[in-house]
Design an enzyme around this catalytic site. Sequence first.
Site, PDB file in Angstrom:
ATOM      1  N   VAL A  50       0.875  -1.173   0.000  1.00 12.19           N
ATOM      2  CA  VAL A  50       0.000   0.000   0.000  1.00 12.19           C
ATOM      3  C   VAL A  50       0.911   1.221   0.000  1.00 12.19           C
ATOM      4  O   VAL A  50       2.044   1.173   0.480  1.00 12.19           O
ATOM      5  CB  VAL A  50      -0.967   0.025   1.199  1.00 12.19           C
ATOM      6  CG1 VAL A  50      -2.023  -1.065   1.063  1.00 12.19           C
ATOM      7  CG2 VAL A  50      -0.235  -0.092   2.515  1.00 12.19           C
ATOM      8  N   SER A  51       0.411   2.330  -0.549  1.00 14.73           N
ATOM      9  CA  SER A  51       1.267   3.507  -0.741  1.00 14.73           C
ATOM     10  C   SER A  51       1.456   4.346   0.508  1.00 14.73           C
ATOM     11  O   SER A  51       2.446   5.050   0.641  1.00 14.73           O
ATOM     12  CB  SER A  51       0.691   4.384  -1.858  1.00 14.73           C
ATOM     13  OG  SER A  51       0.692   3.659  -3.061  1.00 14.73           O
ATOM     14  N   THR A  52       0.500   4.305   1.429  1.00 11.74           N
ATOM     15  CA  THR A  52       0.608   5.139   2.633  1.00 11.74           C
ATOM     16  C   THR A  52       0.239   4.336   3.865  1.00 11.74           C
ATOM     17  O   THR A  52      -0.400   3.282   3.775  1.00 11.74           O
ATOM     18  CB  THR A  52      -0.335   6.364   2.558  1.00 11.74           C
ATOM     19  OG1 THR A  52      -1.687   5.894   2.580  1.00 11.74           O
ATOM     20  CG2 THR A  52      -0.091   7.191   1.312  1.00 11.74           C
ATOM     21  N   GLN A  99      -3.549   3.660   4.227  1.00 12.33           N
ATOM     22  CA  GLN A  99      -4.225   2.672   3.394  1.00 12.33           C
ATOM     23  C   GLN A  99      -4.182   1.303   4.068  1.00 12.33           C
ATOM     24  O   GLN A  99      -3.308   1.008   4.880  1.00 12.33           O
ATOM     25  CB  GLN A  99      -3.579   2.607   2.008  1.00 12.33           C
ATOM     26  CG  GLN A  99      -3.831   3.851   1.190  1.00 12.33           C
ATOM     27  CD  GLN A  99      -3.162   3.780  -0.171  1.00 12.33           C
ATOM     28  OE1 GLN A  99      -2.120   3.149  -0.325  1.00 12.33           O
ATOM     29  NE2 GLN A  99      -3.763   4.433  -1.150  1.00 12.33           N
TER      30      GLN A  99
END
Length: 184
Positions: A8-10, A13
Amino acid sequence: MRIGYARVSTEEQNEDAQLDALNAACCEKLYIEKCSGKSKNRPQLERMIDALRKDDIIVVQRLDRLGRSLKDLIELLDGFKSQGVQFISLNESIDTTSAVGELAFHIIASVAQFERQLISERTKAGLASARARGRKGGRKEKLTNNDIKKAHAMLLDPEMTKAEVARHFDVSRPTLNKALERNS
């Protein structure tokens, strides 16, 4: 061994949907990453690659979880192939254990790269069109023209420093300097 990779990017998330898919695909080991796919520093991906052995199978829920560019995906898959490691992407139904699966990967990855380039071109065209109409992109200025006039007046006092003026307007000194230069 079936090895799952989720990203996941962050931090905000949630990777639960990816983990559910990887567990349903019978992955015996999972590597979970929380960082942008654009980042070259992906410790869990590196740890997974270091642990790979011949005949392992890497499983991801979607291609974009493994890499953001066609070049990165192809480099990773070539690396897997040279180690005797196979690759499966569940959503795209890509399975490099067959020649057809490998061809499908290259076609889908090319289309994904094409789509990213189209989005980039549209964005650039939209920004150019907005600039042509006098709209300026970027962040809103932190100091209004009125604030800058007040800052100039405050700085006429020999006992007032730029640092104090910057604190008064809750901006950094470089931001204050740029605003003063822009409006002088």
